[in-house]
Motif scaffolding. Sequence first.
Motif, PDB file in Angstrom:
ATOM      1  N   ILE A   1      18.734   3.774  17.558  1.00 32.22           N
ATOM      2  CA  ILE A   1      17.469   3.553  16.865  1.00 32.22           C
ATOM      3  C   ILE A   1      17.483   4.236  15.493  1.00 32.22           C
ATOM      4  CG2 ILE A   1      16.190   3.263  19.017  1.00 32.22           C
ATOM      5  CD1 ILE A   1      15.514   6.396  17.132  1.00 32.22           C
ATOM      6  N   SER A   2      16.656   3.702  14.607  1.00 28.30           N
ATOM      7  CA  SER A   2      16.489   4.283  13.288  1.00 28.30           C
ATOM      8  C   SER A   2      15.503   5.446  13.365  1.00 28.30           C
ATOM      9  CB  SER A   2      15.968   3.226  12.318  1.00 28.30           C
ATOM     10  OG  SER A   2      15.651   3.793  11.068  1.00 28.30           O
ATOM     11  N   THR A   3      15.868   6.570  12.810  1.00 23.99           N
ATOM     12  CA  THR A   3      14.989   7.741  12.786  1.00 23.99           C
ATOM     13  C   THR A   3      14.224   7.752  11.461  1.00 23.99           C
ATOM     14  OG1 THR A   3      16.605   9.231  11.787  1.00 23.99           O
ATOM     15  CG2 THR A   3      16.681   8.966  14.186  1.00 23.99           C
ATOM     16  N   GLY A   4      13.449   8.800  11.231  1.00 22.01           N
ATOM     17  CA  GLY A   4      12.605   8.833  10.044  1.00 22.01           C
ATOM     18  C   GLY A   4      13.255   9.458   8.828  1.00 22.01           C
ATOM     19  N   VAL A   5      14.541   9.169   8.594  1.00 24.94           N
ATOM     20  CA  VAL A   5      15.248   9.674   7.409  1.00 24.94           C
ATOM     21  C   VAL A   5      15.956   8.498   6.746  1.00 24.94           C
ATOM     22  CG1 VAL A   5      16.935  11.332   6.510  1.00 24.94           C
ATOM     23  CG2 VAL A   5      15.596  11.902   8.551  1.00 24.94           C
ATOM     24  N   TYR A   6      15.629   8.276   5.463  1.00 21.87           N
ATOM     25  CA  TYR A   6      16.152   7.126   4.730  1.00 21.87           C
ATOM     26  C   TYR A   6      16.553   7.575   3.325  1.00 21.87           C
ATOM     27  CZ  TYR A   6      12.626   5.340   8.042  1.00 21.87           C
ATOM     28  OH  TYR A   6      11.843   5.125   9.143  1.00 21.87           O
ATOM     29  N   LEU A   7      17.532   6.885   2.765  1.00 23.40           N
ATOM     30  CA  LEU A   7      17.852   7.082   1.357  1.00 23.40           C
ATOM     31  C   LEU A   7      17.843   5.705   0.700  1.00 23.40           C
ATOM     32  CD1 LEU A   7      20.630   9.512   0.036  1.00 23.40           C
ATOM     33  CD2 LEU A   7      19.231   7.973  -1.335  1.00 23.40           C
ATOM     34  N   PHE A   8      16.831   5.483  -0.148  1.00 25.21           N
ATOM     35  CA  PHE A   8      16.647   4.187  -0.792  1.00 25.21           C
ATOM     36  C   PHE A   8      17.088   4.264  -2.245  1.00 25.21           C
ATOM     37  CE2 PHE A   8      13.070   3.970   2.389  1.00 25.21           C
ATOM     38  CZ  PHE A   8      13.627   2.951   3.166  1.00 25.21           C
ATOM     39  N   PRO A   9      17.993   3.367  -2.674  1.00 24.87           N
ATOM     40  CA  PRO A   9      18.347   3.322  -4.094  1.00 24.87           C
ATOM     41  C   PRO A   9      17.178   2.793  -4.924  1.00 24.87           C
ATOM     42  CG  PRO A   9      19.378   1.506  -2.911  1.00 24.87           C
ATOM     43  CD  PRO A   9      18.722   2.368  -1.875  1.00 24.87           C
ATOM     44  N   LYS A  10      17.201   3.084  -6.212  1.00 30.65           N
ATOM     45  CA  LYS A  10      16.154   2.620  -7.116  1.00 30.65           C
ATOM     46  C   LYS A  10      15.953   1.115  -6.981  1.00 30.65           C
ATOM     47  CE  LYS A  10      15.267   1.717 -11.979  1.00 30.65           C
ATOM     48  NZ  LYS A  10      15.291   0.267 -11.695  1.00 30.65           N
ATOM     49  N   ARG A  11      17.053   0.364  -6.855  1.00 33.57           N
ATOM     50  CA  ARG A  11      16.961  -1.096  -6.749  1.00 33.57           C
ATOM     51  C   ARG A  11      16.055  -1.523  -5.593  1.00 33.57           C
ATOM     52  NH1 ARG A  11      21.451  -1.411  -5.216  1.00 33.57           N
ATOM     53  NH2 ARG A  11      21.216  -1.897  -3.017  1.00 33.57           N
ATOM     54  N   VAL A  12      16.133  -0.793  -4.474  1.00 33.09           N
ATOM     55  CA  VAL A  12      15.315  -1.115  -3.305  1.00 33.09           C
ATOM     56  C   VAL A  12      13.883  -0.609  -3.486  1.00 33.09           C
ATOM     57  CG1 VAL A  12      15.011  -0.569  -0.844  1.00 33.09           C
ATOM     58  CG2 VAL A  12      17.243  -1.314  -1.705  1.00 33.09           C
ATOM     59  N   MET A  13      13.735   0.549  -4.098  1.00 36.42           N
ATOM     60  CA  MET A  13      12.384   1.057  -4.371  1.00 36.42           C
ATOM     61  C   MET A  13      11.600   0.068  -5.237  1.00 36.42           C
ATOM     62  SD  MET A  13      12.086   3.956  -2.747  1.00 36.42           S
ATOM     63  CE  MET A  13      10.612   4.660  -3.488  1.00 36.42           C
ATOM     64  N   ASP A  14      12.283  -0.619  -6.124  1.00 35.28           N
ATOM     65  CA  ASP A  14      11.628  -1.612  -6.978  1.00 35.28           C
ATOM     66  C   ASP A  14      11.110  -2.813  -6.191  1.00 35.28           C
ATOM     67  OD1 ASP A  14      12.017  -0.165  -9.311  1.00 35.28           O
ATOM     68  OD2 ASP A  14      13.928  -1.135  -9.786  1.00 35.28           O
ATOM     69  N   LEU A  15      11.560  -2.963  -4.948  1.00 34.80           N
ATOM     70  CA  LEU A  15      11.145  -4.102  -4.118  1.00 34.80           C
ATOM     71  C   LEU A  15       9.905  -3.811  -3.276  1.00 34.80           C
ATOM     72  CD1 LEU A  15      14.659  -5.232  -2.805  1.00 34.80           C
ATOM     73  CD2 LEU A  15      13.315  -6.294  -4.638  1.00 34.80           C
ATOM     74  N   LEU A  16       9.443  -2.567  -3.266  1.00 34.12           N
ATOM     75  CA  LEU A  16       8.304  -2.200  -2.413  1.00 34.12           C
ATOM     76  C   LEU A  16       7.073  -3.050  -2.704  1.00 34.12           C
ATOM     77  CD1 LEU A  16       8.617   1.698  -2.583  1.00 34.12           C
ATOM     78  CD2 LEU A  16       9.135   0.258  -0.604  1.00 34.12           C
ATOM     79  N   ASP A  17       6.796  -3.267  -3.976  1.00 37.49           N
ATOM     80  CA  ASP A  17       5.613  -4.043  -4.357  1.00 37.49           C
ATOM     81  C   ASP A  17       5.727  -5.480  -3.857  1.00 37.49           C
ATOM     82  OD1 ASP A  17       3.071  -4.106  -5.626  1.00 37.49           O
ATOM     83  OD2 ASP A  17       3.963  -5.242  -7.276  1.00 37.49           O
ATOM     84  N   ASP A  18       6.903  -6.093  -4.024  1.00 37.72           N
ATOM     85  CA  ASP A  18       7.109  -7.466  -3.542  1.00 37.72           C
ATOM     86  C   ASP A  18       6.899  -7.544  -2.034  1.00 37.72           C
ATOM     87  OD1 ASP A  18       7.726  -8.227  -6.104  1.00 37.72           O
ATOM     88  OD2 ASP A  18       9.897  -8.247  -5.785  1.00 37.72           O
ATOM     89  N   TYR A  19       7.436  -6.561  -1.322  1.00 40.96           N
ATOM     90  CA  TYR A  19       7.317  -6.546   0.140  1.00 40.96           C
ATOM     91  C   TYR A  19       5.851  -6.533   0.565  1.00 40.96           C
ATOM     92  CZ  TYR A  19       7.506  -4.738   4.917  1.00 40.96           C
ATOM     93  OH  TYR A  19       7.311  -4.553   6.268  1.00 40.96           O
ATOM     94  N   LEU A  20       5.058  -5.662  -0.048  1.00 37.88           N
ATOM     95  CA  LEU A  20       3.649  -5.551   0.327  1.00 37.88           C
ATOM     96  C   LEU A  20       2.844  -6.767  -0.111  1.00 37.88           C
ATOM     97  CD1 LEU A  20       3.149  -1.775  -0.498  1.00 37.88           C
ATOM     98  CD2 LEU A  20       3.179  -2.807   1.787  1.00 37.88           C
TER      99      LEU A  20
END
Length: 327
Positions: free
Chosen positions: A162-181
């Motif tokens: 299972i995935s735990t609550g620790v993540y490392l997101f590159p800037k490229r993925v952080m830029d996708l947060l708005d699109d996702y929501l």
Amino acid sequence: MKALIMAGGYATRLWPITKDNPKALLPLGNKTILEYILEKVKELDVDVYISTNRYFADKFKGFEVELIVEDTVHEEEKLGTIAALKNAYEVLGEDDYLVIAGDNVFSFSLRDFVERYNGKTLIAVYDVGDFELAKRYGVVVLEGNKVVDFEEKPAKPKTTLISTGVYLFPKRVMDLLDDYLKEGNKDSPGYFLQWLLKRGEEIVAYRFDDYWYDIGSADSYLEAMKTLLKESHIEEIQISPYAKIIPPVVIKRGTKILGRSIIGPYAYIGEECVIENSDISDSIIFPRTVIRNSTIWRSIIDEKCEIRNLELRKSLVGGHAKIQRGE
């Protein structure tokens, strides 16, 4: 890289003990959950921030960490993890982000975790070893260290990883947060990871063993305490010559252990409690609580309670409660 600890939830599953206290600041042995996380983050030379809500913001001001405060004061108003992450990103600016859930306690080194980062989304994964338990989490299928399938809270898990609550997101993925929501997706890290995979984003897994706790229930909270409480911490207390302490325990300043009480093993007793002729083990007792002629096992009792002439097992008692059985 920036490190962001997510502590904006209202922890309703642990109410009433989290009604007025953030879960990240619950005691865990002689420290709080947040202090365990901050010790891990200090292995890294990065700026550290805490994302929380307006209701709990003042509780974090004793920590020398900058706060990112979402404007909510009730459970119904709160941002989900992804919306809170987007809010912090807008405040703090573009960068790669190490994101840590504020209710996660884990055994691995964050320095080792970050050293595995190669510019692709990196997640920490743990084998819970039980398919029923895996249903509560995001289940991961790996080929080597590459995530090839991810399903949030599946009815029929394919693995027990299972995935735990620790993540490392590159800037490229952080830029996708708005699109996702904006697409109306669920405001949850697990569903965000599913969405990333479907878009063709590569996700890498950092697998670890030893221990991991998502402190979302009384059981997981008590189990985490048993794992992390390795030695006793006893401050200035009054103790009867007839009382017995079985380590490991934490007993905070100003507490009185009277009569033929037995404390421990695995007991946390907060400041200025009174324990008289009572047995307490595998339990957490918050400050200024009075317990007389009682047996407490695997229970959590909030502050300023009075418990008399009772046997409590696997109980969660809210603050200021007065419970007793006749003599």
